[in-house]
Design a protein around this motif. Structure first.
Motif, short mmCIF file in Angstrom:
data_model
loop_
_atom_site.label_atom_id
_atom_site.label_comp_id
_atom_site.label_asym_id
_atom_site.label_seq_id
_atom_site.Cartn_x
_atom_site.Cartn_y
_atom_site.Cartn_z
N ASP A 194 51.16 -1.16 -6.09
CA ASP A 194 49.71 -0.92 -6.10
C ASP A 194 49.29 0.16 -5.10
O ASP A 194 48.13 0.54 -5.06
N ASN A 195 50.24 0.63 -4.30
CA ASN A 195 49.91 1.59 -3.24
C ASN A 195 50.88 2.78 -3.30
O ASN A 195 51.78 2.92 -2.46
N PRO A 196 50.71 3.64 -4.29
CA PRO A 196 51.64 4.76 -4.46
C PRO A 196 51.68 5.71 -3.26
O PRO A 196 52.71 6.32 -2.99
N THR A 197 50.56 5.83 -2.54
CA THR A 197 50.54 6.72 -1.38
C THR A 197 51.51 6.24 -0.32
O THR A 197 52.27 7.03 0.26
N LEU A 198 51.52 4.94 -0.07
CA LEU A 198 52.44 4.38 0.91
C LEU A 198 53.87 4.39 0.39
O LEU A 198 54.81 4.64 1.16
N ALA A 199 54.04 4.14 -0.89
CA ALA A 199 55.38 4.14 -1.48
C ALA A 199 56.01 5.53 -1.37
O ALA A 199 57.20 5.67 -1.04
N GLN A 200 55.20 6.56 -1.60
CA GLN A 200 55.72 7.93 -1.52
C GLN A 200 56.06 8.29 -0.07
O GLN A 200 57.05 8.98 0.18
N ALA A 201 55.26 7.80 0.87
CA ALA A 201 55.50 8.11 2.28
C ALA A 201 56.86 7.58 2.74
O ALA A 201 57.49 8.17 3.62
N LEU A 202 57.32 6.48 2.15
CA LEU A 202 58.61 5.91 2.52
C LEU A 202 59.76 6.89 2.26
O LEU A 202 60.78 6.86 2.94
N ASP A 203 59.57 7.77 1.27
CA ASP A 203 60.63 8.70 0.89
C ASP A 203 60.53 10.04 1.60
O ASP A 203 61.42 10.88 1.45
N GLU A 204 59.44 10.24 2.38
CA GLU A 204 59.23 11.53 3.03
C GLU A 204 59.83 11.53 4.44
O GLU A 204 59.68 10.57 5.19
N ALA A 205 60.50 12.63 4.81
CA ALA A 205 61.11 12.74 6.13
C ALA A 205 60.13 13.25 7.17
O ALA A 205 60.41 13.20 8.37
N ALA A 206 58.98 13.76 6.75
CA ALA A 206 57.99 14.33 7.68
C ALA A 206 56.63 13.69 7.42
O ALA A 206 56.40 13.09 6.36
N PRO A 207 55.71 13.80 8.38
CA PRO A 207 54.37 13.25 8.17
C PRO A 207 53.66 13.96 7.01
O PRO A 207 53.84 15.16 6.80
N ALA B 173 40.20 7.30 6.22
CA ALA B 173 39.34 8.40 6.63
C ALA B 173 39.43 9.54 5.62
O ALA B 173 40.34 9.57 4.79
N PRO B 174 38.50 10.50 5.67
CA PRO B 174 38.57 11.65 4.75
C PRO B 174 39.88 12.42 4.88
O PRO B 174 40.37 13.00 3.92
N ILE B 175 40.44 12.44 6.08
CA ILE B 175 41.76 13.04 6.30
C ILE B 175 42.60 12.04 7.10
O ILE B 175 42.14 11.51 8.11
N SER B 176 43.81 11.78 6.66
CA SER B 176 44.67 10.83 7.35
C SER B 176 46.11 11.31 7.28
O SER B 176 46.43 12.27 6.57
N VAL B 177 46.96 10.66 8.05
CA VAL B 177 48.38 11.02 8.09
C VAL B 177 49.20 9.76 7.83
O VAL B 177 48.92 8.70 8.41
N VAL B 178 50.20 9.85 6.98
CA VAL B 178 51.13 8.75 6.74
C VAL B 178 52.55 9.26 6.90
O VAL B 178 52.83 10.43 6.60
N THR C 149 67.50 4.88 6.35
CA THR C 149 66.91 3.95 5.39
C THR C 149 65.48 3.64 5.80
O THR C 149 65.21 3.33 6.97
N ALA C 150 64.55 3.73 4.85
CA ALA C 150 63.14 3.46 5.15
C ALA C 150 62.96 1.99 5.53
O ALA C 150 63.50 1.10 4.85
N ILE C 151 62.22 1.74 6.60
CA ILE C 151 61.95 0.36 7.02
C ILE C 151 60.45 0.06 7.11
O ILE C 151 60.06 -1.09 7.28
N GLY C 152 59.60 1.09 7.02
CA GLY C 152 58.17 0.84 7.11
C GLY C 152 57.37 2.13 7.07
O GLY C 152 57.92 3.23 6.91
N VAL C 153 56.05 2.01 7.22
CA VAL C 153 55.14 3.15 7.15
C VAL C 153 54.15 3.10 8.31
O VAL C 153 53.62 2.04 8.65
N LEU C 154 53.89 4.27 8.90
CA LEU C 154 52.82 4.43 9.90
C LEU C 154 51.66 5.18 9.26
O LEU C 154 51.86 6.14 8.51
N TYR C 155 50.44 4.73 9.57
CA TYR C 155 49.21 5.39 9.12
C TYR C 155 48.39 5.73 10.35
O TYR C 155 48.30 4.94 11.30
N ALA C 156 47.77 6.92 10.39
CA ALA C 156 46.91 7.30 11.53
C ALA C 156 45.75 8.14 11.03
O ALA C 156 45.88 8.90 10.05
N ASP C 157 44.59 8.00 11.69
CA ASP C 157 43.44 8.84 11.35
C ASP C 157 42.52 8.99 12.55
O ASP C 157 42.77 8.44 13.63
N ARG C 158 41.45 9.74 12.33
CA ARG C 158 40.39 9.88 13.32
C ARG C 158 39.07 9.52 12.65
O ARG C 158 38.14 10.33 12.59
#
Length: 483
Positions: A398-411, A429-434, A442-451
């Protein structure tokens, strides 16, 4: 005057509340606080014992070193780099009280963001600022001890609001705008916050200065200074000082009495005393930020803006959010590297990394979600500066944004608002970083940050800094696994 029966009744009510709070895992009684208080209660304990106890909590140790190196405490030309050095520089008692203060404040910032708790924290910082100013003006040789006594003088109020006990829950609405009066405390609780402070200071073996300051008035300059600082913080809200000038403070009797009291204590002219007190009131927010409250301050400012009527000037108002701080980034990365010299856990690394993402990279809000063993869901584990209802689990389907972030090596910088599936009322937020967090590739989790509270812009250097902290987590987990 209190009768013996009334005094006994209050002692009984206080003992009963503390007993129930302790049995139901009072949040501020963290493992570190319990260990520190146990060490300081023993005559056989050494500075090494204290340093080791604090050092086992990596996030607390990093915050203590950062705070001890700040102008609030720094009396040395070089920064304090180890807990042992902090003990030598500041003294055993000061490091003990600072560690307990930081633990309580950390717990308070993680609790549900109630107005009474936030206001109690600001009063604690205001009291500390005024106490230190009085100590410096009186040529006290250890103003940091006085600062800590002023800060901890609100101990009972902070512990009560952070406790999550039924009494605290029941009184939240009553204390939304102002602190509970002494009469209200006695009516609803059977004891006062000051009595709770005194009891905790005794049980936790805190400084003699604090214990004396929580007692009746005494003719001792240091005690008198801390008690005056308590009254300043309790009787006058910050905006009273900010909206007043040296020409009109006499029109406010409560402020004028406090100014006269400081002037008499320090043999100052009243106008000079007023200006010194106003300066310390202005410093309160800066001190709160030094103790890790930037995100809470920014969130409160954001809520105030949302509740206020829109104005033409709103778009040009200066941001309250933190800015990228390369020095702080290096400090946290160094602390993480030092932590990696021995066995290290994901939790320890995350707590330090989140501090760096907030204080170093300048983000307001951060959350970390851990991938479940079957790799179908993310479980929410850590959050900073985020309030509101969040689901305990997030399905990757249900959360493709987070699922895709698991496969990315950079923010990944996302330039559009999106919602967490299962929590439509919690907006990003209107702009965020995952970014995905990895261990052994091996992916173990996701970090999310915004202002969220400071406008949408996020500098590339902040995104890069977040990536560095995530890389450091991976290095720490890999080095620990290879031991």
């Amino acid at each position: 005057m209190n009768t013996p029966h009334a005094s006994t009744s209050r002692e009984s009510a206080l003992a009963e509340w503390l007993d129930r709070a302790n049995r139901t895992q009072l949040p501020v009684f963290s493992a570190t606080v319990r260990e520190v208080t146990s060490i300081t209660s023993s005559s056989r304990s050494s500075a090494k014992d204290l340093a080791e106890a604090i050092g086992r909590d990596a996030a607390l140790a990093a915050k203590l070193l950062k705070t001890a190196s700040s102008p609030l405490f720094g009396r040395q030309p070089r920064s304090v780099r180890t807990i042992n050095q902090a003990v030598v520089t500041l003294g055993f008692d000061a490091v003990r009280d600072l560690a307990i203060s930081l633990s309580i404040i950390d717990q308070a910032t993680k609790a549900e963001q109630r107005e009474p708790l936030f206001n109690a924290l600001l009063r604690a910082f205001h009291s500390a600022a005024q106490a230190r100013s009085i100590a410096v003006a009186s040529n006290d040789q250890l103003p940091e001890e006085v600062f800590l006594a002023g800060l901890m003088s609100r101990l009972g109020e902070l512990v009560f609001w952070a406790s999550g006990t039924p009494e605290a829950e029941a009184l939240v609405e009553l204390a939304q705008e102002n602190s509970l009066t002494a009469e209200q405390q006695l009516t609803h609780l059977g004891f006062s916050f000051d009595e709770l402070s005194a009891e905790l200071a005794q049980q936790w073996h805190l400084s003699a200065l604090l214990r004396e300051s929580l007692g009746p008035p005494e003719d001792k300059p240091r005690v008198s200074g801390v008690q005056l600082a308590q009254r300043i913080a309790q009787s006058s809200e910050l905006n009273d000082w900010q909206s007043c000038t040296v020409d009109d403070y006499r029109s406010r009797p409560a402020l004028a009495d406090l100014v006269d009291e400081r002037a008499e204590l320090l043999k100052e002219r009243p106008p000079a005393a007023f200006e010194a007190m106003q300066t310390q009131a202005d410093q309160t927010i800066a001190i709160a930020r030094r103790f890790g409250m930037s995100a809470l301050l920014a969130e409160r400012a954001s809520k105030a803006q949302q509740n206020a009527a829109p104005s033409p000037e709103a778009s040009t108002a200066p941001s309250l959010a933190g800015q990228p701080n390369p020095v702080r980034q290096l400090e946290v990365l160094t602390a993480m590297t030092e932590l990696m010299q021995g066995p290290v856990t994901l939790d320890q690394l995350l707590r330090l990394a989140i501090d760096g993402i907030v204080d170093g990279a300048g983000f307001d809000r951060v959350l970390f979600a851990l991938l479940t063993p079957d790799r179908s869901e993310l479980r929410l584990k850590h959050r900073h500066g985020i309030s509101g209802d969040l689901p305990a689990r997030l399905a990757l389907s249900d959360n493709p944004t987070l699922a895709q972030a698991l496969d990315e090596a950079a923010p990944t910088l996302i330039r559009s608002a999106w919602a967490l599936a299962g929590s439509p009322l919690w907006p990003t937020a209107p702009i965020s970083v995952v970014q995905g967090v990895r261990a052994a590739n091996t992916a173990i989790g996701v970090l999310y940050a915004d202002r969220a509270s400071s406008g949408p812009e996020i500098e590339p250097v902040s995104v890069t800094a977040m990536g560095l902290f995530v890389q450091q987590i991976a290095l720490g987990l890999n080095s620990s696994a290879n031991r």
